[in-house]
Design an enzyme around this catalytic site. Structure first.
Site, PDB file in Angstrom:
ATOM      1  N   TYR A 155       8.019   2.170  -7.464  1.00 54.15           N
ATOM      2  CA  TYR A 155       7.386   0.861  -7.621  1.00 54.15           C
ATOM      3  C   TYR A 155       7.025   0.596  -9.091  1.00 54.15           C
ATOM      4  CZ  TYR A 155       7.027   1.387  -2.548  1.00 54.15           C
ATOM      5  OH  TYR A 155       7.311   1.590  -1.215  1.00 54.15           O
TER       6      TYR A 155
ATOM      7  N   GLU B 234       0.857  -1.181   0.000  1.00 51.95           N
ATOM      8  CA  GLU B 234       0.000   0.000   0.000  1.00 51.95           C
ATOM      9  C   GLU B 234       0.891   1.228   0.000  1.00 51.95           C
ATOM     10  OE1 GLU B 234      -0.751  -2.105   2.828  1.00 51.95           O
ATOM     11  OE2 GLU B 234      -2.532  -3.094   2.008  1.00 51.95           O
TER      12      GLU B 234
HETATM   13  C1  COA Z   1      10.717   6.223  -1.782  1.00 57.60           C
HETATM   14  C2  COA Z   1      12.207   6.210  -1.417  1.00 57.60           C
HETATM   15  C3  COA Z   1      12.530   4.894  -0.688  1.00 57.60           C
HETATM   16  C4  COA Z   1      13.041   6.312  -2.717  1.00 57.60           C
HETATM   17  O1  COA Z   1      14.416   6.129  -2.381  1.00 57.60           O
HETATM   18  P1  COA Z   1      15.619   6.826  -3.210  1.00 57.60           P
HETATM   19  O2  COA Z   1      16.874   6.123  -2.867  1.00 57.60           O
HETATM   20  O3  COA Z   1      15.598   8.296  -2.992  1.00 57.60           O
HETATM   21  O4  COA Z   1      15.180   6.528  -4.720  1.00 57.60           O
HETATM   22  P2  COA Z   1      16.164   6.253  -5.956  1.00 57.60           P
HETATM   23  O5  COA Z   1      17.222   7.280  -5.984  1.00 57.60           O
HETATM   24  O6  COA Z   1      16.595   4.828  -5.938  1.00 57.60           O
HETATM   25  O7  COA Z   1      15.179   6.499  -7.189  1.00 57.60           O
HETATM   26  C5  COA Z   1      14.501   5.418  -7.784  1.00 57.60           C
HETATM   27  C6  COA Z   1      13.249   5.907  -8.476  1.00 57.60           C
HETATM   28  O8  COA Z   1      12.334   6.449  -7.507  1.00 57.60           O
HETATM   29  C7  COA Z   1      11.623   7.556  -8.094  1.00 57.60           C
HETATM   30  N1  COA Z   1      12.044   8.806  -7.454  1.00 57.60           N
HETATM   31  C8  COA Z   1      13.056   8.954  -6.564  1.00 57.60           C
HETATM   32  N2  COA Z   1      13.139  10.259  -6.176  1.00 57.60           N
HETATM   33  C9  COA Z   1      12.178  10.921  -6.866  1.00 57.60           C
HETATM   34  C10 COA Z   1      11.762  12.301  -6.910  1.00 57.60           C
HETATM   35  N3  COA Z   1      12.367  13.232  -6.152  1.00 57.60           N
HETATM   36  N4  COA Z   1      10.721  12.637  -7.690  1.00 57.60           N
HETATM   37  C11 COA Z   1      10.067  11.697  -8.430  1.00 57.60           C
HETATM   38  N5  COA Z   1      10.416  10.378  -8.460  1.00 57.60           N
HETATM   39  C12 COA Z   1      11.470  10.003  -7.671  1.00 57.60           C
HETATM   40  C13 COA Z   1      12.024   7.565  -9.543  1.00 57.60           C
HETATM   41  O9  COA Z   1      11.189   6.671 -10.271  1.00 57.60           O
HETATM   42  C14 COA Z   1      13.439   7.015  -9.480  1.00 57.60           C
HETATM   43  O10 COA Z   1      13.905   6.501 -10.692  1.00 57.60           O
HETATM   44  P3  COA Z   1      14.356   7.521 -11.873  1.00 57.60           P
HETATM   45  O11 COA Z   1      15.312   8.490 -11.258  1.00 57.60           O
HETATM   46  O12 COA Z   1      14.991   6.627 -12.899  1.00 57.60           O
HETATM   47  O13 COA Z   1      13.099   8.168 -12.354  1.00 57.60           O
HETATM   48  C15 COA Z   1      12.583   7.429  -0.519  1.00 57.60           C
HETATM   49  O14 COA Z   1      12.147   8.608  -1.163  1.00 57.60           O
HETATM   50  C16 COA Z   1      11.993   7.395   0.885  1.00 57.60           C
HETATM   51  O15 COA Z   1      12.568   6.797   1.783  1.00 57.60           O
HETATM   52  N6  COA Z   1      10.843   8.076   1.078  1.00 57.60           N
HETATM   53  C17 COA Z   1      10.213   8.172   2.384  1.00 57.60           C
HETATM   54  C18 COA Z   1       9.606   6.877   2.831  1.00 57.60           C
HETATM   55  C19 COA Z   1       8.562   6.390   1.845  1.00 57.60           C
HETATM   56  O16 COA Z   1       7.756   7.140   1.322  1.00 57.60           O
HETATM   57  N7  COA Z   1       8.578   5.056   1.624  1.00 57.60           N
HETATM   58  C20 COA Z   1       7.616   4.395   0.775  1.00 57.60           C
HETATM   59  C21 COA Z   1       6.414   4.056   1.574  1.00 57.60           C
HETATM   60  S1  COA Z   1       5.195   3.188   0.609  1.00 57.60           S
END
Ligand code: COA
Length: 161
Positions: free
Chosen positions: A121, A109
């Site tokens: 995702y 979710e």
């Molecule tokens: C979601 C989360 C885990 C992503 O981790 P991250 O290490 O920053 O992400 P990555 O650098 O590996 O990016 C992977 C993909 O995520 C998406 N993404 C990451 N940052 C983004 C941003 N600022 N805006 C839009 N998409 C983004 C993109 O699809 C990206 O791939 P792309 O750059 O080729 O488009 C992180 O933002 C987080 O911890 N968020 C808070 C907790 C949370 O919301 N968890 C999910 C609960 S369901």
């Protein structure tokens, strides 16, 4: 970022402090230390991975595996380490781990407003499979339910080949 310092491995008790720090910085309703402790020590369905950078835990993800289905419980990267593909590496490892455990479908979710996580995702083939209205009790936000089939999933295949 020096990728030599990165490691993704199973969660251990010694990780709890680091996990709680990331959890509080990442979620409006963070899980307690006891919840994570219970996951690691009591919950036979739970599987957790952490991302370690040097000596520090900078991210984690978990799932509950029941027969051939996995339910992702949480995914988080420390705010200072976001945007460096760690979330992507972690998801990939989770999917490979799940496949090794015999999982065929994964679900989770995600808040309707959390477009960043939804983007992550979708990159891994997750698609929307429904809505749980008012699922998040802090602001009554809807949850989008997402699913992925791990059979013939290019991320799982590319890792194991
Ligand atoms: C979601 C989360 C885990 C992503 O981790 P991250 O290490 O920053 O992400 P990555 O650098 O590996 O990016 C992977 C993909 O995520 C998406 N993404 C990451 N940052 C983004 C941003 N600022 N805006 C839009 N998409 C983004 C993109 O699809 C990206 O791939 P792309 O750059 O080729 O488009 C992180 O933002 C987080 O911890 N968020 C808070 C907790 C949370 O919301 N968890 C999910 C609960 S369901």
């Amino acid at each position: 970022m020096n990728t030599d310092q990165l490691k993704i491995r199973r969660m251990e008790l010694k990780d709890l402090d680091g996990i709680c720090e990331v959890e509080v910085l990442s979620f409006s309703v963070p899980w307690s230390r006891e919840s994570f402790l219970n996951e690691i020590t009591n919950n036979l369905f739970a599987r957790y991975l952490v991302v370690e950078y040097g000596e520090n835990v900078v991210g984690y993800a978990g799932m509950w595996v029941v027969i051939d289905e996995a339910h992702i419980t949480n995914v988080a990267i420390h705010p200072e380490f976001r945007g460096h593909r760690l979330g992507e590496r972690l998801m990939k490892e989770m999917m490979v781990f799940a496949r090794q455990e015999g999982v065929e479908h994964m679900t989770l979710e995600v808040r309707a407003s959390n477009k960043i996580a939804q983007n992550l995702y979708r990159k891994f083939g997750f698609t929307e499979g429904g809505l749980r209205r008012g699922y998040y009790t802090d602001n009554m936000e809807d949850a989008i339910i997402m699913w992925v089939n791990l059979n013939d999933n290019e991320y799982v295949e590319s890792k194991s080949s």
